[in-house]
Design an enzyme around this catalytic site. Sequence first.
Site, PDB file in Angstrom:
ATOM      1  NE  ARG A  78      -3.747   0.300   2.353  1.00  0.00           N
ATOM      2  CZ  ARG A  78      -4.360   0.780   3.429  1.00  0.00           C
ATOM      3  NH1 ARG A  78      -4.273   0.151   4.599  1.00  0.00           N
ATOM      4  NH2 ARG A  78      -5.059   1.890   3.363  1.00  0.00           N
ATOM      5  CB  CYS A 115      -1.710   3.783   9.621  1.00  0.00           C
ATOM      6  SG  CYS A 115      -3.070   4.309  10.690  1.00  0.00           S
TER       7      CYS A 115
END
Length: 270
Positions: free
Chosen positions: A178, A230
């Site tokens: 990601r 995050c």
Amino acid sequence: MGNVFVSVKDLELAKQHDYKWIDARFNLQNPNEGLTLYEEDHIKNAVYWNLEKHLSDMQKNAGRHPMPDKEQLKTLFEQSGLQQDQFILIYDQGGSPFATRAWWMLQYGGFKNVKVIQEGYQALRKAGFKTTSEKTIVASTQLEMNWQDQLYTDRDGVKAIVDGKEKRTLLDARANIRYRGEEEAIDKIAGHIPGALNYDWEQLIENGYLAPNDSLLDVVSKDEPITVYCGSGVTASPLYAVLKEMEYENVQLYTGSYSDWITKYEVEKG
């Protein structure tokens, strides 16, 4: 006993009544699961904190799990019957980011004696701590808050880092795939905040619970100021907590995280 985590074996059964307990169990795929588990069985006298109801302000437009404001947090702390000098223990299912999210909120609120149960709820049960299905009723407290504003940053604070106006290392806690922008199942735009380094928080799970990992030292040194993020500010909290457990001094959390950043600013890939 570390800065953040405490093992069940280091707790005294006889002191169960002296500890203030917070149950933070949650499931991102099923937001009702934590409360269901709490209603079935929890540590006697534990109050329940839900990630989306208590530890986020889902009405705000600042990422997927937006930061509650100070008044909301103060109300939560007071309605939970907390005192600033109490010994507070937080558990989730173990190896999860929810107890550390609650722990971080309490750090931000200036609470000093807060620990996360490293092995999670089942280990407490197994060790003989009393459990119940009865909802905990507590008397509200009145608190004089001592906010630790340096532990938190928002989108503007991160923009200052990206623009080189503030010297801090950005550390992305998401999976590497990601971070590199090769795969993105949740956010509309793939990539990472420009200039950020990467350390997947799941590398911190050892034998089913969170633990320090020396490989962190290869990514960030203890003397650099670090801002962790995050996708939505949840899984950055275990990375933040382990950094503090490992005695990193200057760490802050971007609660809005990547899901907030992409609403306004460009990203990097690779």
